[in-house]
Motif scaffolding. Structure first.
Motif, short mmCIF file in Angstrom:
data_model
loop_
_atom_site.label_atom_id
_atom_site.label_comp_id
_atom_site.label_asym_id
_atom_site.label_seq_id
_atom_site.Cartn_x
_atom_site.Cartn_y
_atom_site.Cartn_z
N LEU A 1 12.20 -29.18 -42.67
CA LEU A 1 10.93 -29.01 -43.35
C LEU A 1 9.82 -29.79 -42.64
N ILE A 2 8.62 -29.26 -42.68
CA ILE A 2 7.44 -29.92 -42.15
C ILE A 2 6.74 -30.61 -43.31
N ALA A 3 6.40 -31.85 -43.13
CA ALA A 3 5.74 -32.58 -44.21
C ALA A 3 4.43 -31.89 -44.57
N PRO A 4 4.19 -31.61 -45.84
CA PRO A 4 2.94 -30.93 -46.22
C PRO A 4 1.74 -31.81 -45.94
N ARG A 5 0.64 -31.15 -45.68
CA ARG A 5 -0.60 -31.85 -45.37
C ARG A 5 -1.49 -31.79 -46.61
N ASP A 6 -1.76 -32.93 -47.17
CA ASP A 6 -2.55 -32.98 -48.40
C ASP A 6 -3.98 -32.52 -48.16
N GLY A 7 -4.49 -31.69 -49.08
CA GLY A 7 -5.87 -31.23 -49.00
C GLY A 7 -6.13 -30.22 -47.92
N LEU A 8 -5.08 -29.58 -47.36
CA LEU A 8 -5.29 -28.64 -46.27
C LEU A 8 -6.00 -27.38 -46.75
N SER A 9 -5.66 -26.88 -47.92
CA SER A 9 -6.28 -25.65 -48.41
C SER A 9 -7.78 -25.81 -48.56
N GLU A 10 -8.21 -26.93 -49.15
CA GLU A 10 -9.65 -27.17 -49.31
C GLU A 10 -10.34 -27.36 -47.96
N ALA A 11 -9.63 -28.05 -47.04
CA ALA A 11 -10.24 -28.27 -45.72
C ALA A 11 -10.38 -26.97 -44.95
#
Length: 305
Positions: A7-17
């Motif tokens: 698994l790749i660690a999710p990136r917080d706030g990526l959708s908004e960015a």
């Protein structure tokens, strides 16, 4: 659905960015199986890549792949795989096109895209506007068709190879090394009606030629064989009485006869338990002392040295 890969660690706030950086150029954002994928407008792909590199820290272009969906109006998808080294995250970017509409090149953004776009062009026929050297890279220059398309036939084309006999490159019709077989979905181990290669030589196995290998055991036969193996072994035969061994008075009478030297045969156990008188009186012989070494003889006077 569990991910088959690490698994790749999710990136917080990526959708908004992504929504803030790309705006209307981003058509969809999907997060599935622990991975982020976005679909962008074909005409804006170069500007999207610049924004992802400079604003969202996706520094590297890892791969460009093609996908063919023949039933779609825009049958091809060009898929870009990006990697953020500083954020330890991967992003998949998709654009769609057809056979005639070119996709803007991203060579000015990442120079390694030149060869990757050539591979997609060679395999799928997707055009890339602005690519400085859009030529075939995996097939021959005179090759016709695109091998990775779903409607590409397996035969009917020519292939090239180097001929040791002619000492040059020769063109020949494509020939499959192994033709497709028409399977009847019947296991040959159950006894097929047709002759399998090698069965015509069957001999000594009890099977008629062309009838396949022996059929496997049924479940009941396997159960019986297992029960036979699990059964206790038969009671071993024992000899508890002289009658069972064949011995008796006759054997004892023979044992009491005198031997030729006049001595009476005695049981082996008794002979071992009672030592003879000779053995009692006999003493252990002493070991002899080693002989004294003789002095070397002196040579006679007057002899030659």
């Amino acid at each position: 659905m569990a991910s088959p890969a690490p698994l790749i660690a999710p990136r917080d706030g990526l959708s908004e960015a992504l929504a803030k950086a790309l705006g209307q150029d981003m058509l969809a954002h999907v997060f599935a199986v622990g991975e982020d994928s976005i679909t962008v407008r074909r005409e804006a792909v170069a500007g999207v890549m610049i924004s992802l590199r400079d604003n969202l820290d996706y520094q590297q272009l890892m791969e460009i792949a093609g996908v063919d969906y023949p039933n779609r109006p825009e049958r091809f998808e060009v898929v870009y795989h990006l990697l953020s080294v500083t954020k330890n995250h991967r992003l998949r970017v998709r654009v769609s096109t057809d056979e005639a509409t070119p996709v803007p090149t991203i060579v000015p953004v990442w120079p390694n895209a030149g060869w990757l776009e050539r591979e997609v062009f060679d395999m799928y026929g997707v055009l890339f506007a602005g690519n400085p050297d859009l030529r075939r890279i995996l097939t021959d220059y005179g090759f016709q068709g695109f091998p990775q398309r779903k409607d590409f036939p397996l035969t009917g084309y020519t292939e090239l190879r180097y001929s040791e006999e002619d000492k040059r490159v020769v063109y020949e019709p494509v020939r499959l090394a192994q033709d497709f077989r028409n399977f009847d979905f019947m296991s040959p181990w159950e006894g097929a009606d047709y002759i399998l290669p090698g069965d015509e030589k069957a001999g000594g196995t009890g099977e008629a030629p062309g009838k396949g290998a022996p059929s496997p055991m049924t479940a009941q036969e396997v159960k019986k064989a297992d029960e036979a193996k699990a059964a206790p072994p038969p009671t071993p035969k024992t000899t508890e009485s002289p009658a069972q061994t064949g011995a008796g008075k006759t054997a004892d009478k023979e044992a009491t006869k005198k031997s030729r030297d006049g001595k009476q045969a005695k049981p082996e156990a008794a002979a071992e338990s009672k030592p003879s008188a000779k053995a009692k009186g006999a003493s252990t012989p002493k070991a002899k002392a080693p002989a004294k070494a003789k002095a070397p003889r002196k040579p006679k006077a007057g002899g030659d040295a």
